[in-house]
Design an enzyme around this catalytic site. Structure first.
Site, short mmCIF file in Angstrom:
data_model
loop_
_atom_site.label_atom_id
_atom_site.label_comp_id
_atom_site.label_asym_id
_atom_site.label_seq_id
_atom_site.Cartn_x
_atom_site.Cartn_y
_atom_site.Cartn_z
N ARG A 1 1.37 -1.51 -0.29
CA ARG A 1 0.15 -0.27 -0.30
C ARG A 1 0.64 1.29 0.25
O ARG A 1 1.64 1.23 0.60
CB ARG A 1 -0.76 0.27 1.41
N ARG B 1 -7.64 -1.07 -2.39
CA ARG B 1 -6.20 -1.37 -1.75
C ARG B 1 -5.98 -2.70 -1.14
O ARG B 1 -6.46 -3.58 -1.25
CB ARG B 1 -6.60 -0.37 0.44
N ASP C 1 -5.61 -3.33 4.05
CA ASP C 1 -6.35 -1.36 5.32
C ASP C 1 -6.11 -2.48 6.72
O ASP C 1 -6.96 -2.84 6.53
CB ASP C 1 -7.00 -1.25 4.63
N ASP D 1 -6.87 -1.30 10.71
CA ASP D 1 -6.95 -0.40 11.41
C ASP D 1 -7.30 0.06 12.70
O ASP D 1 -8.13 -1.20 13.08
CB ASP D 1 -8.43 0.71 10.92
#
Length: 167
Positions: free
Chosen positions: A83, A93, A96, A98
């Site tokens: 990424r 993506r 990802d 988070d």
């Protein structure tokens, strides 16, 4: 040790393989161990809709890393897996990662917002999170199970049969 929930997503390349590799790299972080990984769900993209569907899940870790250091390391994992450092919001993506929850803490800094600001609005996060646990949202003081029916997200996450392997 702090328990943290990490949201994972991928819609480029080997989506399942990307999630598996991210899980292994999370487990390799210093002072960190993976406790559980949710089933993986296929979900519609949010925002820019002309792209592949996502594979999403949630990983529960226990870590001695402070929240900002955990964020720095998850961003490094994203870059190692392909990424770019800068990207267009809602764009496709490879991976990802988070930080959804970090213990019961509320963190507001220039680079980190915990609980994740969209956590209570996204079924692709709430559904896999509920496969692992039903923690209380530290700002809203409601459990994930209480938040799910209040989400305006019309999507229907589809659970995959294939499961991530814990390290």
């Amino acid at each position: 040790m702090v328990k943290a929930y990490i949201g994972t997503g991928s819609n480029v390349g080997d989506r399942f393989g990307n999630l598996q590799e991210a899980l292994l790299r999370l487990a390799a972080l210093p002072g960190t161990r993976v406790l559980e990984a949710s089933p993986v769900y296929m979900t519609e993209p949010v925002g820019e809709e002309e792209q592949e569907r996502f594979f999403n899940g949630v990983v529960l870790i226990e870590t001695t890393l402070e929240a900002e250091e955990l964020r720095r390391r998850t961003k490094a994992i994203e870059q190692e897996l392909g990424r770019p450092e800068r990207y267009r919001r809602w764009s496709p993506r490879v991976i990802d990662l988070d930080i959804l929850l970090y213990g019961d803490r509320v963190i507001e800094s220039g680079t980190l917002h915990v609980p994740h600001p969209e956590l209570h609005r996204r079924k692709f996060v709430l559904v896999p999170l509920l496969d692992i646990a039903d923690p209380v949202h530290p700002s809203l003081q409601k459990t994930m199970l209480e938040l799910l029916p209040r989400s305006a997200d019309p999507s229907v996450p589809v659970r995959l049969k294939q499961r991530l392997r814990l390290p």
